[in-house]
Write a protein that holds these residues in place. Structure first.
Motif, PDB file in Angstrom:
ATOM      1  N   UNK A 189     -16.758 -43.378  38.997  1.00 23.78           N
ATOM      2  CA  UNK A 189     -16.924 -44.436  40.000  1.00 23.78           C
ATOM      3  C   UNK A 189     -15.966 -44.280  41.151  1.00 23.78           C
ATOM      4  N   UNK A 190     -14.945 -45.113  41.165  1.00 20.40           N
ATOM      5  CA  UNK A 190     -13.989 -45.085  42.270  1.00 20.40           C
ATOM      6  C   UNK A 190     -14.645 -45.321  43.617  1.00 20.40           C
ATOM      7  N   UNK A 191     -15.670 -46.160  43.625  1.00 16.67           N
ATOM      8  CA  UNK A 191     -16.479 -46.341  44.835  1.00 16.67           C
ATOM      9  C   UNK A 191     -15.618 -46.957  45.944  1.00 16.67           C
ATOM     10  N   UNK A 192     -15.622 -46.315  47.064  1.00 19.26           N
ATOM     11  CA  UNK A 192     -14.812 -46.716  48.218  1.00 19.26           C
ATOM     12  C   UNK A 192     -15.434 -47.942  48.863  1.00 19.26           C
ATOM     13  N   UNK A 193     -14.743 -49.060  48.745  1.00 23.27           N
ATOM     14  CA  UNK A 193     -15.291 -50.282  49.323  1.00 23.27           C
ATOM     15  C   UNK A 193     -14.160 -51.184  49.776  1.00 23.27           C
ATOM     16  N   UNK A 194     -14.049 -51.333  51.080  1.00 21.02           N
ATOM     17  CA  UNK A 194     -13.079 -52.232  51.677  1.00 21.02           C
ATOM     18  C   UNK A 194     -13.735 -52.918  52.860  1.00 21.02           C
ATOM     19  N   UNK A 195     -14.336 -54.081  52.622  1.00 22.63           N
ATOM     20  CA  UNK A 195     -15.035 -54.760  53.726  1.00 22.63           C
ATOM     21  C   UNK A 195     -14.100 -55.223  54.827  1.00 22.63           C
ATOM     22  N   UNK A 196     -12.790 -55.209  54.569  1.00 21.70           N
ATOM     23  CA  UNK A 196     -11.824 -55.678  55.560  1.00 21.70           C
ATOM     24  C   UNK A 196     -11.150 -54.537  56.311  1.00 21.70           C
ATOM     25  N   UNK A 197     -11.587 -53.307  56.081  1.00 20.33           N
ATOM     26  CA  UNK A 197     -10.914 -52.149  56.682  1.00 20.33           C
ATOM     27  C   UNK A 197     -10.910 -52.245  58.200  1.00 20.33           C
ATOM     28  N   UNK A 198      -9.752 -51.920  58.778  1.00 15.80           N
ATOM     29  CA  UNK A 198      -9.607 -51.926  60.227  1.00 15.80           C
ATOM     30  C   UNK A 198      -9.624 -50.492  60.752  1.00 15.80           C
ATOM     31  N   UNK A 199     -10.042 -50.279  61.972  1.00 24.63           N
ATOM     32  CA  UNK A 199     -10.047 -48.920  62.523  1.00 24.63           C
ATOM     33  C   UNK A 199      -8.673 -48.283  62.448  1.00 24.63           C
ATOM     34  N   UNK A 200      -8.606 -47.060  61.951  1.00 25.67           N
ATOM     35  CA  UNK A 200      -7.344 -46.340  61.847  1.00 25.67           C
ATOM     36  C   UNK A 200      -6.526 -46.655  60.618  1.00 25.67           C
ATOM     37  N   UNK A 201      -6.955 -47.625  59.805  1.00 22.88           N
ATOM     38  CA  UNK A 201      -6.202 -47.984  58.607  1.00 22.88           C
ATOM     39  C   UNK A 201      -6.311 -46.877  57.567  1.00 22.88           C
ATOM     40  N   UNK A 202      -5.212 -46.608  56.878  1.00 26.15           N
ATOM     41  CA  UNK A 202      -5.220 -45.637  55.794  1.00 26.15           C
ATOM     42  C   UNK A 202      -6.015 -46.214  54.639  1.00 26.15           C
ATOM     43  N   UNK A 203      -7.139 -45.597  54.332  1.00 27.08           N
ATOM     44  CA  UNK A 203      -8.034 -46.125  53.311  1.00 27.08           C
ATOM     45  C   UNK A 203      -8.868 -44.980  52.766  1.00 27.08           C
ATOM     46  N   UNK A 204      -8.994 -44.938  51.447  1.00 29.90           N
ATOM     47  CA  UNK A 204      -9.862 -43.915  50.880  1.00 29.90           C
ATOM     48  C   UNK A 204     -10.409 -44.366  49.537  1.00 29.90           C
ATOM     49  N   UNK A 205     -11.473 -43.731  49.130  1.00 32.06           N
ATOM     50  CA  UNK A 205     -12.073 -43.864  47.817  1.00 32.06           C
ATOM     51  C   UNK A 205     -12.873 -42.596  47.596  1.00 32.06           C
ATOM     52  N   UNK A 206     -13.721 -42.593  46.595  1.00 32.41           N
ATOM     53  CA  UNK A 206     -14.471 -41.375  46.291  1.00 32.41           C
ATOM     54  C   UNK A 206     -15.840 -41.412  46.961  1.00 32.41           C
ATOM     55  N   UNK A 207     -16.225 -40.282  47.564  1.00 31.32           N
ATOM     56  CA  UNK A 207     -17.544 -40.145  48.161  1.00 31.32           C
ATOM     57  C   UNK A 207     -17.700 -40.908  49.454  1.00 31.32           C
TER      58      UNK A 207
END
Length: 615
Positions: A519-537
């Motif tokens: 799994x590790x599904x990348x989901x961050x509905x609050x992500x801002x442009x340029x924010x460090x964020x990752x998940x799988x796929x």
């Protein structure tokens, strides 16, 4: 500090009535050159303050310095209660990262290596309530070299699946009085087949006439009691059969716990360290504990709980908090994480790359929550040549055995995982990784023959015929994921390997198998442009897409009649790794009821087994 942080009893399965919590404000000083001993830090007041038990990198410590700390110093004074006079006083540190030295009144009292496990030294051989004891601690935490760090980054900023560091004291510090001859921590082994408990109790410096008595109780009162001589063996062993009408098994549906009282008796009427009036069976020392009656077994591809097939719907829990890092801000936060997992449909967790605070296991025991205990072994990869890059040291084995010993008696623990993702190519030479992996596996089996052990989660499997075999697979397309997992039916399950196909692991030999990270599904509905964020796929474009992907991936594993469980990555976001079911602050970011619904139907291995329990 007027309010003591984390004031709850830190050792919930071995409780003495008298104790003193030493959390709160301590003097503190950084030692960037590790020259503090030469510069006299042992003998003088320190320049700053820190709130124990929080590490100096955390906000809750009051320091909040995320930089590297090669060495740090702590100092505080301790006064003991009047009624402790003349008694031996033990000073306990639940966890200090990584190499600790403790001085009491300028004299070295103890040393310990390892950032995840507790250690003890003497505060006083014979306590004097009129005396003010000065405790000084130095913690060293080098940035380089093989060291069990778990998910602590060796770069300034956390990257990928590594996060901020934890240096020094990060769990409770406390002390307690004991007699000269006193109880050690009991090992409680349930035996469902015999409807009994075996309680093994080490006794310090037992003399002729000493006996250990154990009383088992439930809500209706005393259930059974037995005793054994303590002066014939280094550890007394007490066998406690339960009456048939008082037998009640521990399970997720009914996490029943029996209360235990352990007494050290001196039949000569002399207390363990003083001469007292002659009274038969003087209680020289006493402690409270608890136990759950449950069994774990393997039947073909299935792992059984109390003789019944139980599909393990696990979630990866890394035990990080925004303000406390590896230390939960409150005891309630530990319990709440279990409640969040259960609300999402999981019946257990892999406690990932960290030896969790024992209070977490206390709450898991009470909740019927299934747990795999794991060691924070990341830090063994020293970057050497391919095929010899993993260099775990002897201290990995030492620390892991300390963890198994601490947690042996917790019924919630259903499996052990000493290593994780020790990727290294196999070739025709025996390496340090081979030696240490086998050593940790054999040591675990010797310390605890009652639970299954996976030699290394995901890879690299180096023990032929280990109890359990597993893999990690983060393929995001359910159809492709299903094809990868389908080989289990033919005895050829998905096995992690080098990108060029070079093997990392010994072959699969038909033991129980599960996908212990997916799994590790990348989901961050609050992500801002340029924010460090990752998940799988690829990140889903909507919550609906997330839910469909989650249900599809989960269905592949639920519908495999040879799969005994799975572990979804992960419970919460952790800093830049934003693939949790919940946000890092534990608030909801999606419809958890749909996550629960996707998991709660019976798994194929449960449907195909008459003695199974779904859930």
């Amino acid at each position: 500090m007027s309010v003591i942080p984390r004031p709850e009893y830190p050792r919930p399965q071995f409780v003495r009535a008298a104790w003193q919590c030493l959390n709160g404000t301590w003097q503190f000083e950084r030692d960037p050159g590790d020259s503090g001993l030469e510069r006299g830090l042992l003998d003088r007041e320190l320049s700053g303050e820190v709130v124990v038990p929080f590490c100096p990198e955390s906000e809750l410590s009051g320091v909040g310095d995320p930089d590297f700390h090669p060495a740090v110093w702590y100092r505080r004074t301790v006064r003991v209660p009047e009624d402790w006079a003349g008694r031996r006083v033990l000073l306990h540190f639940q966890a200090v990262d990584h190499d600790a030295t403790v001085w009491v009144d300028g004299v070295e009292a103890g040393r310990h290596r390892g950032g995840f496990t507790p250690f003890t030294c003497d505060l006083a051989a014979a306590a004097d309530p009129a005396h003010t004891y000065t405790v000084v601690v130095r913690a060293r935490d080098p940035r380089t070299g093989a060291q069990a760090r778990g998910k602590q980054a060796v770069t300034y900023h956390g990257t990928g699946a590594n996060y901020g560091r934890t240096t020094g004291i990060w769990q409770t510090v406390w002390c307690e009085p004991v007699p000269g001859t006193h109880l050690g921590r009991p090992r409680i082994t349930p035996n469902v087949a015999a409807s009994a408990f075996r309680v093994t109790v080490p006794v310090s410096a037992a003399r002729a006439g000493h006996r250990v008595r154990v009383t088992v109780s439930d809500q209706a009162g005393a259930v059974t009691q037995a005793e054994a001589r303590a002066d014939l063996d280094l550890a007394a062993e007490v066998w406690l059969p339960l009456p048939a009408d008082r037998v009640r098994l521990w399970s997720p549906e009914d996490p029943h716990l029996y209360d235990l009282r352990v007494d050290l008796l001196d039949g000569d009427g002399a207390e363990a360290d003083t001469v007292a009036d002659t009274v038969a069976d003087t209680v020289a020392d006493t402690a409270a504990s608890y136990a759950g009656l449950r069994s774990i077994a393997i039947d073909g591809h299935a792992v059984l709980l109390n003789g019944e097939v139980r599909f393990q719907r696990l979630v990866l829990d890394q035990g990080y908090y925004p303000d406390g890092l590896m230390t939960a801000p409150t005891d309630e936060a530990l319990r709440h994480d279990i409640e969040l997992a259960v609300a999402a449909g999981f019946n257990g967790a892999r406690l990932h790359q960290k030896v969790f605070e024992e209070r977490y296991l206390y709450h898991a025991d009470r909740a019927g929550f299934l747990v795999w205990g794991e060691f924070g072994d990341w830090g063994a990869n020293t970057g050497g040549p391919a095929g010899d890059n993993q260099r775990p040291t002897a201290s990995f084995v030492t620390q892991w055995l300390e963890a198994v010993e601490r947690d042996y008696s917790h019924p919630s623990i259903v499996g052990w995982c000493p290593l994780n993702e020790t990727w290294q190519r196999r070739h025709d030479r025996i390496t340090v990784l081979d030696d240490v992996t086998l050593g940790m596996y054999l040591a675990t089996k010797a310390a605890d023959p009652t639970r299954p052990v996976v030699d290394a989660s995901g890879y690299a499997h180096r023990v032929p015929g280990a109890d359990v075999y597993d893999s990690h697979c983060y393929e995001q397309d359910p159809e492709t994921f299903g094809r990868l997992m389908a080989g289990l039916a033919d005895g050829r399950p998905f096995v992690n390997a080098d990108p060029d196909g070079t093997a990392w692991s010994v072959p699969y030999l038909g033991q129980p198998y599960f996908c212990s990270e997916f799994g590790g599904i990348w989901w961050n509905p609050d992500a801002r442009p340029g924010e460090s964020s990752w998940g799988y796929g690829e990140r889903p474009t909507s919550e609906r897409e997330f839910q469909e992907r989650f249900a599809g991936l989960t269905a592949v594993l639920l519908d495999d009649p040879l799969m005994f469980g799975y572990c979804y990555t992960q419970l919460t976001d952790v800093f830049q790794e934003q693939n949790g079911v919940y946000r890092f602050d534990r608030t909801s970011k999606l419809d958890v009821s749909r996550i629960r619904a996707a998991q709660r139907r019976p798994a194929a291995i449960e449907r195909s087994s008459p003695g199974s329990v779904a859930g």
